[in-house]
Write an enzyme that holds these catalytic residues in place. Sequence first.
Site, PDB file in Angstrom:
ATOM      1  N   TRP A   1     111.439  77.343  -4.458  1.00  0.00           N
ATOM      2  CA  TRP A   1     111.626  77.512  -3.016  1.00  0.00           C
ATOM      3  C   TRP A   1     112.317  76.258  -2.494  1.00  0.00           C
ATOM      4  O   TRP A   1     111.926  75.144  -2.839  1.00  0.00           O
ATOM      5  CB  TRP A   1     110.284  77.697  -2.286  1.00  0.00           C
ATOM      6  CG  TRP A   1     110.499  77.617  -0.800  1.00  0.00           C
ATOM      7  CD1 TRP A   1     111.112  78.538  -0.010  1.00  0.00           C
ATOM      8  CD2 TRP A   1     110.186  76.509   0.058  1.00  0.00           C
ATOM      9  NE1 TRP A   1     111.194  78.084   1.284  1.00  0.00           N
ATOM     10  CE2 TRP A   1     110.636  76.848   1.353  1.00  0.00           C
ATOM     11  CE3 TRP A   1     109.575  75.262  -0.141  1.00  0.00           C
ATOM     12  CZ2 TRP A   1     110.489  75.980   2.444  1.00  0.00           C
ATOM     13  CZ3 TRP A   1     109.437  74.405   0.936  1.00  0.00           C
ATOM     14  CH2 TRP A   1     109.882  74.775   2.225  1.00  0.00           C
TER      15      TRP A   1
ATOM     16  N   GLU B   1     112.046  82.255  -4.115  1.00  0.00           N
ATOM     17  CA  GLU B   1     111.347  82.668  -2.886  1.00  0.00           C
ATOM     18  C   GLU B   1     112.232  82.566  -1.644  1.00  0.00           C
ATOM     19  O   GLU B   1     112.857  81.546  -1.405  1.00  0.00           O
ATOM     20  CB  GLU B   1     110.108  81.760  -2.726  1.00  0.00           C
ATOM     21  CG  GLU B   1     109.276  82.009  -1.483  1.00  0.00           C
ATOM     22  CD  GLU B   1     108.066  81.076  -1.422  1.00  0.00           C
ATOM     23  OE1 GLU B   1     107.941  80.156  -2.262  1.00  0.00           O
ATOM     24  OE2 GLU B   1     107.232  81.255  -0.508  1.00  0.00           O
TER      25      GLU B   1
ATOM     26  N   LYS C   1     112.830  82.892   2.685  1.00  0.00           N
ATOM     27  CA  LYS C   1     112.094  82.490   3.884  1.00  0.00           C
ATOM     28  C   LYS C   1     112.916  82.770   5.136  1.00  0.00           C
ATOM     29  O   LYS C   1     114.143  82.712   5.109  1.00  0.00           O
ATOM     30  CB  LYS C   1     111.748  80.997   3.804  1.00  0.00           C
ATOM     31  CG  LYS C   1     110.821  80.516   4.894  1.00  0.00           C
ATOM     32  CD  LYS C   1     110.239  79.148   4.576  1.00  0.00           C
ATOM     33  CE  LYS C   1     109.330  78.684   5.712  1.00  0.00           C
ATOM     34  NZ  LYS C   1     108.657  77.442   5.390  1.00  0.00           N
TER      35      LYS C   1
ATOM     36  N   ASP D   1     106.814  85.889   0.167  1.00  0.00           N
ATOM     37  CA  ASP D   1     105.688  85.163   0.755  1.00  0.00           C
ATOM     38  C   ASP D   1     105.292  85.918   2.023  1.00  0.00           C
ATOM     39  O   ASP D   1     106.140  86.245   2.854  1.00  0.00           O
ATOM     40  CB  ASP D   1     106.114  83.723   1.072  1.00  0.00           C
ATOM     41  CG  ASP D   1     104.984  82.879   1.639  1.00  0.00           C
ATOM     42  OD1 ASP D   1     104.382  83.304   2.643  1.00  0.00           O
ATOM     43  OD2 ASP D   1     104.707  81.792   1.097  1.00  0.00           O
TER      44      ASP D   1
ATOM     45  N   HIS E   1     106.706  84.745   5.337  1.00  0.00           N
ATOM     46  CA  HIS E   1     108.130  84.423   5.433  1.00  0.00           C
ATOM     47  C   HIS E   1     108.999  85.521   6.038  1.00  0.00           C
ATOM     48  O   HIS E   1     110.181  85.602   5.761  1.00  0.00           O
ATOM     49  CB  HIS E   1     108.666  84.033   4.056  1.00  0.00           C
ATOM     50  CG  HIS E   1     108.185  82.705   3.608  1.00  0.00           C
ATOM     51  ND1 HIS E   1     108.726  82.019   2.544  1.00  0.00           N
ATOM     52  CD2 HIS E   1     107.212  81.899   4.092  1.00  0.00           C
ATOM     53  CE1 HIS E   1     108.094  80.869   2.386  1.00  0.00           C
ATOM     54  NE2 HIS E   1     107.166  80.777   3.305  1.00  0.00           N
TER      55      HIS E   1
ATOM     56  N   HIS F   1     103.566  85.585  -2.733  1.00  0.00           N
ATOM     57  CA  HIS F   1     102.839  84.420  -2.238  1.00  0.00           C
ATOM     58  C   HIS F   1     101.906  84.954  -1.172  1.00  0.00           C
ATOM     59  O   HIS F   1     102.330  85.381  -0.095  1.00  0.00           O
ATOM     60  CB  HIS F   1     103.794  83.365  -1.668  1.00  0.00           C
ATOM     61  CG  HIS F   1     104.110  82.311  -2.666  1.00  0.00           C
ATOM     62  ND1 HIS F   1     104.765  81.151  -2.359  1.00  0.00           N
ATOM     63  CD2 HIS F   1     103.819  82.235  -3.994  1.00  0.00           C
ATOM     64  CE1 HIS F   1     104.875  80.407  -3.456  1.00  0.00           C
ATOM     65  NE2 HIS F   1     104.318  81.047  -4.451  1.00  0.00           N
TER      66      HIS F   1
ATOM     67  N   ASP G   1     104.540  80.900  10.253  1.00  0.00           N
ATOM     68  CA  ASP G   1     104.197  80.742   8.839  1.00  0.00           C
ATOM     69  C   ASP G   1     103.193  79.597   8.684  1.00  0.00           C
ATOM     70  O   ASP G   1     103.497  78.562   8.120  1.00  0.00           O
ATOM     71  CB  ASP G   1     105.487  80.459   8.047  1.00  0.00           C
ATOM     72  CG  ASP G   1     105.228  80.262   6.573  1.00  0.00           C
ATOM     73  OD1 ASP G   1     104.264  80.841   6.055  1.00  0.00           O
ATOM     74  OD2 ASP G   1     105.998  79.509   5.939  1.00  0.00           O
TER      75      ASP G   1
ATOM     76  N   ASP H   1     100.328  79.354   7.070  1.00  0.00           N
ATOM     77  CA  ASP H   1      99.606  79.195   5.807  1.00  0.00           C
ATOM     78  C   ASP H   1      98.104  79.058   5.982  1.00  0.00           C
ATOM     79  O   ASP H   1      97.461  78.235   5.337  1.00  0.00           O
ATOM     80  CB  ASP H   1     100.188  78.026   4.995  1.00  0.00           C
ATOM     81  CG  ASP H   1     101.602  78.311   4.524  1.00  0.00           C
ATOM     82  OD1 ASP H   1     101.777  79.230   3.710  1.00  0.00           O
ATOM     83  OD2 ASP H   1     102.549  77.642   4.985  1.00  0.00           O
TER      84      ASP H   1
ATOM     85  N   ASP I   1      99.188  81.113  -1.615  1.00  0.00           N
ATOM     86  CA  ASP I   1      99.930  80.033  -0.960  1.00  0.00           C
ATOM     87  C   ASP I   1      99.401  79.826   0.452  1.00  0.00           C
ATOM     88  O   ASP I   1      99.932  80.354   1.418  1.00  0.00           O
ATOM     89  CB  ASP I   1     101.435  80.363  -0.943  1.00  0.00           C
ATOM     90  CG  ASP I   1     102.252  79.174  -0.448  1.00  0.00           C
ATOM     91  OD1 ASP I   1     101.698  78.065  -0.378  1.00  0.00           O
ATOM     92  OD2 ASP I   1     103.439  79.358  -0.117  1.00  0.00           O
TER      93      ASP I   1
END
Length: 424
Positions: A191, A232, A234, A265, A268, A292, A300, A302, A332
């Site tokens: 990424w 990955e 995004k 992800d 993302h 992810h 985003d 997380d 993630d």
Amino acid sequence: MKKVKTRAEILKGYEYAREAYAAYGVDTDKVLEDMRKRQVSIHCWQGDDVHGFEVSAMGASGGILSTGDYPGRARTGDELRADYEKALSLIPGKHRINLHAIYAETGGEIVERDAIKTDHFSKWIDWAKKLDVAIDFNPTCFSHPMAASGFTLGSKDEKVRSFWIDHVKACRKIAADIGRELGKTCIMNIWVPDGMKDIPSDRIGYRALLKKSLDEIFEVKYDRKYLIDAFESKLFGIGLESYTAGSHEFVMSYALKNDITMTFDMGHFHLTESVADKISSALLFADDLLLHVSRPVRWDSDHVVIYNDELVAVAQEIKRCNAFDRVYYGLDFFDGSINRITAWVSGTRAALKSILFAMLEPTELLVEEENKGNYGNRMALMEEFKALPLGAVWDKYCLDMNTPAGADWLEDVKEYEERVLAAR
Ligand code: RNT
Ligand code: ZN
């Protein structure tokens, strides 16, 4: 808190659940057998807020952010591995370890990222051998002065671009070595944060450079038995709101054309977009897929994964595509505001619980109703399945895997916090 359930209580609950699912034609014993094969890659970076062990570690940057300063963050490889072991002991099943390049152990020596070697991961490899677990890997193309411009593999500065090419090449070699050493495939996910805060005038220019860098990186071939390359996409990052070179279209096109595994992800995409819906499309054109598993809250962010609709929808799609062997689960999330072991254990258990829920679905009944045009029945059955006794099957899975059922594990974390984390 009292011990939530005894063995006898779990077995009694399971008997009831077995019948409840059997009424819809689901064999819970068989599902529990299959559950043993389900692996989740547990990310090391939840253990220390994406800090890593570099002498000049600066904390996450490149549009990602870990907030909170809950005491007890792991500061060394030994501390992180000890915390990991505690977490693993409370998570049912056999899972995978996921490392980033910044978790290299160089014995205090400054080793630049383009010069890291497999040796710097020997402690991780020995530890994984002891635990008999696989390791996955990631180059770290952020949190570094060479990434300060916002660009790495797509940089117009040749010095910067080649530095990151060398880093990712070094990482692929390490990942392949890890796979070979452990005799277990290592999945390496690339990424890059590359992007811009404001509207660029040369979108295609950076993307062309990113493409060129990747072509150079993938020139070196490794046996897929040891290394699976993933890439990955995004939508945007903090401070990189207007443009991301590695967008979804870029990554999907590059991956499909070059036989690279794409990574979705869950944080993302636009927040109203469903990652679950993308899975069947991807699987019709790609051999496999890396997820992810994350939880975006307004952006985003997380957050630690919880058992919510989107997590369940993703697992259901995989089940309905019969693709649990083709879709890899990588966690993630990173939350430094709560006990980091609680974050790991609760997030991983939520992911596993959603997988179990999906595997217990009598999908054929739903498809049958749908094919007959009975959409009302399809909806009503989906609603009924939600109230089947998942918890009792989950408890049985925990029992089979020798891990605490219910919330018993919180006691273990508390004891560990008082004995180990508080002393840091
Ligand atoms: C960033 C990506 C990336 C990182 C980790 C640490 O937005 O999701 O996967 O979170 O590599
Ligand atoms: Zn990610």
